[in-house]
Enzyme design. Sequence first.
Site: not given
Lengths: 96, 279
Positions: B234, B239
Amino acid sequence: MCGAKAGGPGLAGVDVATETIIQGSLTRDGEPVSGYVRLLDDSGEFTAEVPTSATGQFRFFAAPGTWTLRALVPGSSVDRAVVAQKGNLTEVAIAV
Amino acid sequence: MSRSDVLVDADWVQAHIDDPKVVIVEVDEDTSAYEKNHIKNAIRIDWKKDLQDPVRRDFIDQAGFERLLSERGIANDDTVVLYGGNNNWFAAYAYWYFKLYGHQDVRLLDGGRKKWELDSRDLVVDAPAPRPHTEYQAQEQDLTIRAFRDDAIKAIGSLNLVDVRSPDEFSGKLLAPAHLPQEQSQRPGHIPTAHNIPWSKAANDDGTFKSDDELKALYEGEGVDLSKDTIAYCRIGERSAHTWFVLHELLGQPNVRNYDGSWTEYGSLVGVPIELGAS
């Protein structure tokens, strides 16, 4: 608007000219409410989410275009469509 | 491994809130959220101050992790339950990090802090009494779950590369998630041949994970060949830790690595290929 402060958080230290800012506040019966605000793109896809401040305020640094704000509070959610422009503040007051 | 070995719900936490062998740990992007309030008996780990080397861009080493957990009173045989804001982004990052150093029993609170708040469950302001010091023994980093920049480059066109950022970050329209200012030094775009499957597609609005069937259908529907090895990335690896958790821990995929250098490293490398535009 008794306890609620109109508009989004203060802009000290933010370069408004170069950012595309969507901000505002979340209220219930005119009082600020704690919750979350999601930013969805023009296809409805999640882009970001923030918890509101103690005074119900939120801010996103987006890009020019059409977005949806989704407010989440205990027991309900509210969607609001917004159009953002670079250098112009987009202020959104959401009542839930 | 079943879902309940890695994921617990709020009722489970409520039932174990005073269990001395269960350590509830809050990990937030906004590291001050804990001070406002937190789940009773939860301690805090600061993903920036506690988990990163103070000088170089890297994690604390094995001895550093041992010191941290010993000082926080976490023992090797404790059950660690992680939760946090942002739909558990940084809690999932800490989960992956605990696994990197070999902690056996780590679990995520499904829905994290947000669902706990939206369900109007109790939060307290006072920090709990410090836990007694332990002699924590960490393992060497398990590099079968961590990818580096050369792994990401080698994966182009051969392994599954899953870019879990939002579509606008993938295409190059945004350089950071939209709750952060957009001024960044690196180039926008994504690693060529990466599939864009935002982490958020794996979660419901309340932050809980979707069902295993829905998750499998999601990745296969987006063209991920689950028989191949996968690298997820990410912007800074938090994430993608959420997606690593989905693929490796919930779906039981064997070879999934999280590229924690992610876009802030890749997008700053000289000479590497970058693609712009939507998937």
